[in-house]
Design a protein around this motif. Sequence first.
Motif, PDB file in Angstrom:
ATOM      1  N   PRO A   5       0.786  -1.216   0.081  1.00 36.45           N
ATOM      2  CA  PRO A   5      -0.011  -0.014   0.172  1.00 36.45           C
ATOM      3  C   PRO A   5       0.816   1.385   0.022  1.00 36.45           C
ATOM      4  O   PRO A   5       2.005   1.185   0.275  1.00 36.45           O
ATOM      5  N   VAL A   6       0.209   2.488  -0.161  1.00 36.16           N
ATOM      6  CA  VAL A   6       0.924   3.734  -0.266  1.00 36.16           C
ATOM      7  C   VAL A   6       1.156   4.132   1.254  1.00 36.16           C
ATOM      8  O   VAL A   6       0.216   3.935   2.089  1.00 36.16           O
ATOM      9  N   VAL A   7       2.503   4.223   1.521  1.00 35.96           N
ATOM     10  CA  VAL A   7       3.033   4.380   2.997  1.00 35.96           C
ATOM     11  C   VAL A   7       3.598   5.517   3.132  1.00 35.96           C
ATOM     12  O   VAL A   7       4.023   6.119   4.225  1.00 35.96           O
ATOM     13  N   VAL A   8       4.479   5.958   2.150  1.00 41.22           N
ATOM     14  CA  VAL A   8       5.207   7.251   2.355  1.00 41.22           C
ATOM     15  C   VAL A   8       4.924   8.210   1.259  1.00 41.22           C
ATOM     16  O   VAL A   8       4.366   8.170   0.231  1.00 41.22           O
ATOM     17  N   THR A   9       5.375   9.457   1.303  1.00 38.99           N
ATOM     18  CA  THR A   9       5.334  10.697   0.388  1.00 38.99           C
ATOM     19  C   THR A   9       6.761  11.259   0.274  1.00 38.99           C
ATOM     20  O   THR A   9       7.775  11.182   1.109  1.00 38.99           O
ATOM     21  N   ILE A  10       7.274  10.938  -1.049  1.00 38.03           N
ATOM     22  CA  ILE A  10       8.561  11.504  -1.233  1.00 38.03           C
ATOM     23  C   ILE A  10       8.558  13.178  -1.750  1.00 38.03           C
ATOM     24  O   ILE A  10       7.577  13.463  -2.396  1.00 38.03           O
ATOM     25  N   ILE A  11       9.188  13.796  -0.789  1.00 38.90           N
ATOM     26  CA  ILE A  11       9.297  15.211  -1.155  1.00 38.90           C
ATOM     27  C   ILE A  11      10.461  15.791  -1.505  1.00 38.90           C
ATOM     28  O   ILE A  11      11.503  15.378  -1.266  1.00 38.90           O
ATOM     29  N   ASP A  12      10.347  16.604  -2.852  1.00 34.75           N
ATOM     30  CA  ASP A  12      11.587  17.341  -3.234  1.00 34.75           C
ATOM     31  C   ASP A  12      11.996  18.356  -2.894  1.00 34.75           C
ATOM     32  O   ASP A  12      11.228  18.892  -1.947  1.00 34.75           O
ATOM     33  N   LYS A  13      13.129  18.875  -3.570  1.00 35.15           N
ATOM     34  CA  LYS A  13      13.484  20.141  -3.044  1.00 35.15           C
ATOM     35  C   LYS A  13      12.499  21.356  -3.096  1.00 35.15           C
ATOM     36  O   LYS A  13      12.760  22.396  -2.518  1.00 35.15           O
ATOM     37  N   GLN A  14      11.668  21.301  -4.021  1.00 34.66           N
ATOM     38  CA  GLN A  14      10.752  22.379  -4.026  1.00 34.66           C
ATOM     39  C   GLN A  14       9.416  22.004  -3.371  1.00 34.66           C
ATOM     40  O   GLN A  14       8.299  22.774  -3.553  1.00 34.66           O
ATOM     41  N   GLY A  60      18.079  15.268  -3.563  1.00 33.21           N
ATOM     42  CA  GLY A  60      17.819  16.011  -2.503  1.00 33.21           C
ATOM     43  C   GLY A  60      16.321  15.869  -2.079  1.00 33.21           C
ATOM     44  O   GLY A  60      15.727  16.782  -1.200  1.00 33.21           O
ATOM     45  N   ALA A  61      15.849  14.698  -2.624  1.00 32.05           N
ATOM     46  CA  ALA A  61      14.389  14.327  -1.987  1.00 32.05           C
ATOM     47  C   ALA A  61      14.482  13.603  -0.817  1.00 32.05           C
ATOM     48  O   ALA A  61      15.576  13.211  -0.344  1.00 32.05           O
ATOM     49  N   HIS A  62      13.490  13.543  -0.018  1.00 29.45           N
ATOM     50  CA  HIS A  62      13.449  12.774   1.216  1.00 29.45           C
ATOM     51  C   HIS A  62      12.089  11.937   1.433  1.00 29.45           C
ATOM     52  O   HIS A  62      10.976  12.661   1.098  1.00 29.45           O
ATOM     53  N   PRO A  63      11.897  10.938   2.188  1.00 30.40           N
ATOM     54  CA  PRO A  63      10.664  10.364   2.358  1.00 30.40           C
ATOM     55  C   PRO A  63      10.108  10.630   3.756  1.00 30.40           C
ATOM     56  O   PRO A  63      10.783  11.126   4.457  1.00 30.40           O
ATOM     57  N   VAL A  64       8.846  10.850   3.510  1.00 32.89           N
ATOM     58  CA  VAL A  64       8.019  11.109   4.883  1.00 32.89           C
ATOM     59  C   VAL A  64       6.948  10.118   4.937  1.00 32.89           C
ATOM     60  O   VAL A  64       5.939   9.920   4.162  1.00 32.89           O
ATOM     61  N   ALA A  65       6.799   9.597   6.200  1.00 31.18           N
ATOM     62  CA  ALA A  65       5.931   8.373   6.284  1.00 31.18           C
ATOM     63  C   ALA A  65       4.408   9.139   6.513  1.00 31.18           C
ATOM     64  O   ALA A  65       4.313  10.041   6.917  1.00 31.18           O
ATOM     65  N   LYS A  66       3.447   8.106   5.861  1.00 33.85           N
ATOM     66  CA  LYS A  66       2.118   8.625   5.956  1.00 33.85           C
ATOM     67  C   LYS A  66       1.727   8.405   7.556  1.00 33.85           C
ATOM     68  O   LYS A  66       2.187   7.518   8.020  1.00 33.85           O
ATOM     69  N   PRO A  67       0.610   8.998   7.806  1.00 36.89           N
ATOM     70  CA  PRO A  67       0.082   8.869   9.400  1.00 36.89           C
ATOM     71  C   PRO A  67      -0.102   7.464   9.777  1.00 36.89           C
ATOM     72  O   PRO A  67       0.218   7.220  10.963  1.00 36.89           O
ATOM     73  N   ASN A  68      -0.793   6.569   9.004  1.00 42.16           N
ATOM     74  CA  ASN A  68      -0.974   5.284   9.475  1.00 42.16           C
ATOM     75  C   ASN A  68      -0.007   4.264   9.145  1.00 42.16           C
ATOM     76  O   ASN A  68       0.060   3.081   9.057  1.00 42.16           O
ATOM     77  N   VAL A 126       9.133   3.130   8.376  1.00 45.08           N
ATOM     78  CA  VAL A 126       8.963   2.640   6.844  1.00 45.08           C
ATOM     79  C   VAL A 126       9.490   4.031   6.235  1.00 45.08           C
ATOM     80  O   VAL A 126      10.214   3.435   4.998  1.00 45.08           O
ATOM     81  N   ALA A 127       9.782   5.081   6.506  1.00 44.18           N
ATOM     82  CA  ALA A 127      10.540   6.158   5.805  1.00 44.18           C
ATOM     83  C   ALA A 127      11.899   5.732   5.949  1.00 44.18           C
ATOM     84  O   ALA A 127      12.856   5.934   4.695  1.00 44.18           O
ATOM     85  N   ALA A 128      12.511   5.007   6.986  1.00 42.33           N
ATOM     86  CA  ALA A 128      13.835   4.862   7.006  1.00 42.33           C
ATOM     87  C   ALA A 128      14.224   3.688   6.018  1.00 42.33           C
ATOM     88  O   ALA A 128      15.295   3.589   5.402  1.00 42.33           O
ATOM     89  N   ARG A 129      13.250   2.692   5.934  1.00 43.24           N
ATOM     90  CA  ARG A 129      13.359   1.552   4.909  1.00 43.24           C
ATOM     91  C   ARG A 129      13.503   2.017   3.459  1.00 43.24           C
ATOM     92  O   ARG A 129      14.125   1.685   2.931  1.00 43.24           O
ATOM     93  N   VAL A 130      12.662   2.932   3.030  1.00 46.93           N
ATOM     94  CA  VAL A 130      12.688   3.559   1.794  1.00 46.93           C
ATOM     95  C   VAL A 130      13.873   4.338   1.553  1.00 46.93           C
ATOM     96  O   VAL A 130      14.569   3.967   0.519  1.00 46.93           O
ATOM     97  N   PHE A 131      14.424   5.010   2.791  1.00 52.46           N
ATOM     98  CA  PHE A 131      15.470   5.881   2.428  1.00 52.46           C
ATOM     99  C   PHE A 131      16.731   4.639   2.119  1.00 52.46           C
ATOM    100  O   PHE A 131      17.583   4.970   1.194  1.00 52.46           O
TER     101      PHE A 131
END
Length: 141
Positions: A78-87, A107-115, A120-125
């Motif tokens: 399922p969708v579990v993270v949001t990838i945020i770029d420099k902008q 320069g992007a980074h992952p942010v875990a979804k609330p649920n 999960v963000a560390a695993r994606v990274f």
Amino acid sequence: MSRFDLTEYDRCTVEAARRALSAAESVNLLDGSAMARMIGRLEVAVERLIEMVDAAPGADVVRCPAAHPEDLTPCGGPVVVTIIDKQDAGADGCEHHAARMLASITGAHPVAKPNAPAGVAARVFRAAHHTHPFAWLGARS
């Protein structure tokens, strides 16, 4: 001769289901969190296989927004993270496609979804660190 005419995407879906089933064999049955994650992965794998069999020929397969149009691999859950770029623009994704996107954007980074599950963000990274940029291009990259 094959029983079915499978597309490359279908073969990836079947392979992902095989990997999920294989990984389930080594899950610690006493670890409730690991069991819950594995059950979720197996549910997604079975859903994808059912969609593949039930889909009308030529039907569009719904995938996470982080999946590149040329990337034929199936979602890894399922969708579990949001990838945020420099902008500060973002795209939601499953672990698999989010890692591929993150590996391809400087320069992007992952942010875990609330649920999302813890970590999960560390695993994606970490997965992105071991993924070639634009992995879906294969030999073309």
